[in-house]
Scaffold this active site. Structure first.
Site, PDB file in Angstrom:
ATOM      1  N   ALA A 172       0.678  -1.215   0.005  1.00  0.00           N
ATOM      2  CA  ALA A 172       0.113  -0.170  -0.101  1.00  0.00           C
ATOM      3  C   ALA A 172       0.698   1.389  -0.035  1.00  0.00           C
ATOM      4  CB  ALA A 172      -0.875  -0.010   1.398  1.00  0.00           C
ATOM      5  N   ASP A 173       0.128   2.464  -0.505  1.00  0.00           N
ATOM      6  CA  ASP A 173       0.979   3.537  -0.129  1.00  0.00           C
ATOM      7  C   ASP A 173      -0.395   4.708  -0.204  1.00  0.00           C
ATOM      8  OD1 ASP A 173       3.415   5.157  -0.745  1.00  0.00           O
ATOM      9  OD2 ASP A 173       2.338   6.322  -2.014  1.00  0.00           O
ATOM     10  N   THR A 174       0.025   5.682   0.680  1.00  0.00           N
ATOM     11  CA  THR A 174      -0.754   6.650   1.038  1.00  0.00           C
ATOM     12  C   THR A 174       0.091   8.025   0.653  1.00  0.00           C
ATOM     13  OG1 THR A 174      -1.581   5.438   3.011  1.00  0.00           O
ATOM     14  CG2 THR A 174      -1.954   8.019   2.906  1.00  0.00           C
ATOM     15  N   GLY A 215      -3.697   3.913  -1.886  1.00  0.00           N
ATOM     16  CA  GLY A 215      -3.715   2.845  -2.773  1.00  0.00           C
ATOM     17  C   GLY A 215      -3.212   1.642  -2.213  1.00  0.00           C
TER      18      GLY A 215
END
Length: 193
Positions: A76-78, A113
Site C-alpha cells: 500500500a501507499d498513502t 492505494g
C-alpha cells in the site's frame, strides 16, 4: 473468518507500524516482509489516486521475487492531496513544517492505494478520505514536529497522534484510511478473493 484465503500465507510488505497494527485488527495472521530502499517515485503525469495505486503496484513488483504459489502479498501507499499537489513523506523538519502550514485551515484528501498480489492475479483499489484541518499555530506545528517526528507519514502527520486530536475538525470517509490502510475495503476485497 476469511476461510477463502486460508491456503495463502499473507505477507504484508510495509515499513509502516500503523499498517501492521491495522492488519492485526482484522484478525488476519500475516508475516511481515520489509525491503529496504524501495523507490516511491511515479511518472509526473499521474494524478491523485493514480499515484498511490502506482506506487503500491511498484512495491508489489519489488517483493515478487520473494513470493511463492501460496503467497498473498499486501502492499500500500498513502498520499495527501491538496490543491492539485501531492504531499508525501517529508524529508526533513523544514519540509514537515511547510506541509503542516499548507494543510492548516484547509480541507485535504488522504488517498491510499492498495495492491493485492498472488502469482496468479493482482487487484488494486484505493480509498479517499476528506480531512478538514483547523488553523494550526506555528508553535503547535513546531511542538508536533519536534515531539512526534512525522517523517514516515504522508502530509507529515498521523491522525491518531496529538496533531489529529487538536487539528482535525472533521473527517469524511475512513479514519483508518487516513492512518494508512482502508481496512473495511481491504476486508471486502479479501472476502471476495
Amino acid at each position: 473468518m476469511l476461510d477463502n484465503i486460508s491456503k495463502y500465507t499473507i505477507v504484508l510488505g510495509s515499513h509502516s507500524p500503523r499498517r501492521r497494527e491495522l492488519l492485526l485488527g482484522l484478525d488476519i495472521h500475516y508475516e511481515l516482509k520489509v525491503l529496504p530502499d524501495i523507490e516511491e517515485t511515479y511518472p509526473a503525469a499521474l494524478q491523485k489516486e493514480e499515484i498511490p495505486v502506482y506506487i503500491a503496484r511498484s512495491k508489489a513488483l519489488a517483493y515478487k521475487k520473494f513470493m511463492n504459489e501460496n503467497t498473498l502479498l499486501i502492499t500500500a501507499d498513502t498520499i495527501v492531496w491538496l490543491d492539485g499537489q501531492v504531499y508525501g513523506k517529508p524529508a526533513n523538519e523544514m519540509e514537515a513544517r511547510n506541509m503542516l502550514r499548507a494543510l492548516s485551515g484547509k480541507t485535504h484528501e488522504v488517498i491510499t492505494g492498495v495492491c493485492l498480489t498472488t502469482q496468479e492475479q493482482q487487484k488494486t483499489f484505493y480509498a479517499v478520505s476528506s480531512v478538514q484541518f483547523a488553523w494550526l499555530e506555528d508553535a503547535e506545528i513546531d511542538y508536533y514536529v519536534k515531539k512526534y517526528q512525522p517523517y514516515d507519514k504522508a502530509g507529515a502527520y498521523g491522525v491518531q497522534e496529538w496533531i489529529g486530536y487538536i487539528g482535525v475538525e472533521s473527517l469524511s470517509g475512513s479514519f483508518y484510511n487516513v492512518m494508512g490502510l482502508p481496512v473495511r475495503m481491504l476486508y471486502q476485497y479479501l472476502k471476495e478473493w
